[in-house]
Design a protein around this motif. Structure first.
Motif, mmCIF file in Angstrom:
data_model
loop_
_atom_site.group_PDB
_atom_site.id
_atom_site.type_symbol
_atom_site.label_atom_id
_atom_site.label_comp_id
_atom_site.label_asym_id
_atom_site.label_seq_id
_atom_site.Cartn_x
_atom_site.Cartn_y
_atom_site.Cartn_z
ATOM 1 N N THR A 59 36.784 30.516 36.693
ATOM 2 C CA THR A 59 36.550 31.288 37.921
ATOM 3 C C THR A 59 37.877 31.560 38.624
ATOM 4 O O THR A 59 38.872 30.852 38.383
ATOM 5 N N PRO A 60 37.927 32.564 39.509
ATOM 6 C CA PRO A 60 39.162 32.809 40.269
ATOM 7 C C PRO A 60 39.484 31.606 41.158
ATOM 8 O O PRO A 60 38.589 30.891 41.610
ATOM 9 N N TYR A 66 42.770 34.172 45.226
ATOM 10 C CA TYR A 66 42.311 35.052 44.143
ATOM 11 C C TYR A 66 40.774 35.112 44.150
ATOM 12 O O TYR A 66 40.104 34.077 44.177
ATOM 13 N N THR A 67 40.231 36.340 44.114
ATOM 14 C CA THR A 67 38.773 36.511 44.116
ATOM 15 C C THR A 67 38.271 37.129 42.813
ATOM 16 O O THR A 67 37.068 37.216 42.592
ATOM 17 N N LYS A 68 39.193 37.565 41.970
ATOM 18 C CA LYS A 68 38.818 38.182 40.693
ATOM 19 C C LYS A 68 39.734 37.702 39.574
ATOM 20 O O LYS A 68 40.838 37.196 39.839
ATOM 21 N N ASP A 70 41.739 39.220 36.415
ATOM 22 C CA ASP A 70 42.123 40.528 35.885
ATOM 23 C C ASP A 70 41.929 40.605 34.367
ATOM 24 O O ASP A 70 41.796 39.594 33.686
ATOM 25 N N LYS A 90 31.016 40.468 35.378
ATOM 26 C CA LYS A 90 31.234 41.046 36.699
ATOM 27 C C LYS A 90 29.990 40.769 37.529
ATOM 28 O O LYS A 90 28.871 40.837 37.013
ATOM 29 N N LYS A 92 28.148 41.188 41.570
ATOM 30 C CA LYS A 92 28.122 41.641 42.965
ATOM 31 C C LYS A 92 26.696 41.468 43.487
ATOM 32 O O LYS A 92 25.747 41.397 42.720
ATOM 33 N N GLU A 191 34.659 48.512 40.360
ATOM 34 C CA GLU A 191 35.210 47.172 40.150
ATOM 35 C C GLU A 191 35.626 47.019 38.684
ATOM 36 O O GLU A 191 34.779 47.084 37.790
ATOM 37 N N ASP A 193 37.850 44.365 37.577
ATOM 38 C CA ASP A 193 38.124 42.968 37.230
ATOM 39 C C ASP A 193 36.824 42.154 37.164
ATOM 40 O O ASP A 193 35.751 42.633 37.510
ATOM 41 N N TYR A 194 36.993 40.892 36.761
ATOM 42 C CA TYR A 194 35.820 40.063 36.482
ATOM 43 C C TYR A 194 35.653 38.938 37.523
ATOM 44 O O TYR A 194 36.623 38.465 38.105
ATOM 45 N N SER A 195 34.382 38.530 37.677
ATOM 46 C CA SER A 195 34.074 37.469 38.637
ATOM 47 C C SER A 195 34.171 36.087 37.997
ATOM 48 O O SER A 195 34.446 35.090 38.671
#
Length: 375
Positions: A59-60, A66-68, A70, A90, A92, A191, A193-195
């Motif tokens: 995870t970020p 960092y929230t994502k 890359d 990803k 949301k 979006e 980038d990845y979660s």
């Protein structure tokens, strides 16, 4: 000779002996059956997590801003050679509407093969191009069927499949979620980038190697991602259940303690009643050790009979408890069951012998002349 003598003495007080045996039976049954149930409960819970023991969630690093994750970081992870699979995800939250029903739910952007490997479709099939796959609970809540169209953040998607209901998971909870393709997710939320990234290593031993590689390839300058091992959860669950089992066994041990007090009481009465008999034995040459052995043999016989019967009955008790509370008996005949029974029998016999030690010591220390004068 000692055994036959002890056996004869117990037969002379048959009713009291049977009551003492019943006490041991109950105590051993309580310890063994609770041990069987505790292990069965632990195994049934751990069954849901065994398949993810070699899974690692990346995870970020939110604490470092960092929230994502890359794409370059994901590509570096995918190049590692000891990995079984890499699933970038990803995620949301968004508004989903079907007819006049609207709700706020989690939306995942994933590859079709990744979804097929992780979940099973209960209805329809997993197709993502312009379509979506819906979790079981969400489908019930919005009254969705395969083939209907719904709105996700204002965009229309056709429901291609409804997933089977899943139990507790620590990576993704699909029951109240919608899955769309990465491309659709990117268009919908802009979006790239990845979660999170779910990584499966080939062997559990590779987890440390993966952590070292992530630190070297991604976190070398600053901590961009965190690595969370699923096996840590399994270890904590196992530790928690071991403590619960220990607590339950301590409670069950009280019944065995009561049985031990009962044997102590019965044998003290027997010592008083047989004072003259003990005096005669001492007068004809029986040593203190002989008297003590006879009494300890009596306690041992009571403990052995009660423990074996209790151990056998605990299998039936464990069957009834597991069938009633776990709704399955698939964990009844596992090695831990026989260990629980052996443990119950061992403690039953030890309790009986310890309970008989004081009456045996008291009987062996009677003076022959005083014992013969006893009325």
């Amino acid at each position: 000779m000692y055994f036959e003598l002890a056996k004869r003495n117990l037969m002379r007080t048959r009713v009291r002996s049977v009551l003492a045996i019943i006490g041991i039976v109950i105590g051993v049954m309580a310890i063994a059956s609770i041990g069987i149930f505790g292990e069965g409960l632990k195994l049934s819970v751990l069954k849901n997590f065994q398949d993810v023991a070699n899974e690692v969630i990346i995870t970020p690093s939110y604490t470092h801003g960092y929230t994502k994750i890359d794409r370059d970081s994901v590509k570096k992870i995918e190049k590692l050679t000891f990995l079984e699979s890499v699933t970038p995800i990803k995620m949301k939250s968004g508004v989903v509407q079907y007819k006049n029903k609207k709700t706020y739910t989690t939306i995942y952007g994933m590859g079709r093969k990744d979804i097929e490997e992780m979940f099973k479709a209960e209805k329809g099939s997993i197709k993502l191009s312009g379509s979506c796959v819906v979790g079981n609970y969400l489908a019930e809540k919005l009254n969705l069927r395969v083939g209907v169209k719904l709105s996700i953040e204002g965009e229309v998607f056709r429901v291609s499949g409804i997933l089977e209901e899943e139990g507790a998971r620590f990576d993704i909870n699909p029951n109240n979620a919608i899955f769309i393709s990465e491309k659709d997710f990117e268009n919908l939320f802009n979006e790239k980038d990845y979660s999170m990234v779910i990584v499966r290593v080939e062997k559990i031993e590779n987890i440390e190697e993966l952590k070292d590689a992530v630190d070297k390839l991604i976190n070398s300058r600053e901590t961009k991602v965190r690595v969370f091992e699923m096996k840590t959860i399994i270890e904590r669950i196992t530790e928690a259940f071991n403590q619960i089992n220990l607590f339950l066994l301590a409670i069950a041990g009280i019944s065995l303690l009561v049985a031990g007090v009962s044997i102590l009481n019965i044998m003290l009465i027997s010592t008083i009643e047989r004072t003259r008999e003990i005096g005669v034995m001492r007068a004809v040459g029986a040593s203190r050790q002989t008297i003590m052995r006879v009494f300890l043999y009596e306690a041992l016989i009571l403990g052995a009979i009660g423990s074996v019967i209790g151990g056998i009955l605990s299998i039936f008790a464990g069957f009834l408890i597991e069938a009633g509370m776990l709704h399955t008996v698939e964990y009844l005949f596992v090695p831990s069951t026989f260990f629980a029974i052996a443990k119950g029998i061992f403690f039953g016999m030890i309790t009986a012998v310890i309970s008989g030690f004081y009456p045996a010591w008291k009987a062996s220390n009677l003076e022959p002349i005083e014992a013969l004068r006893y009325e």
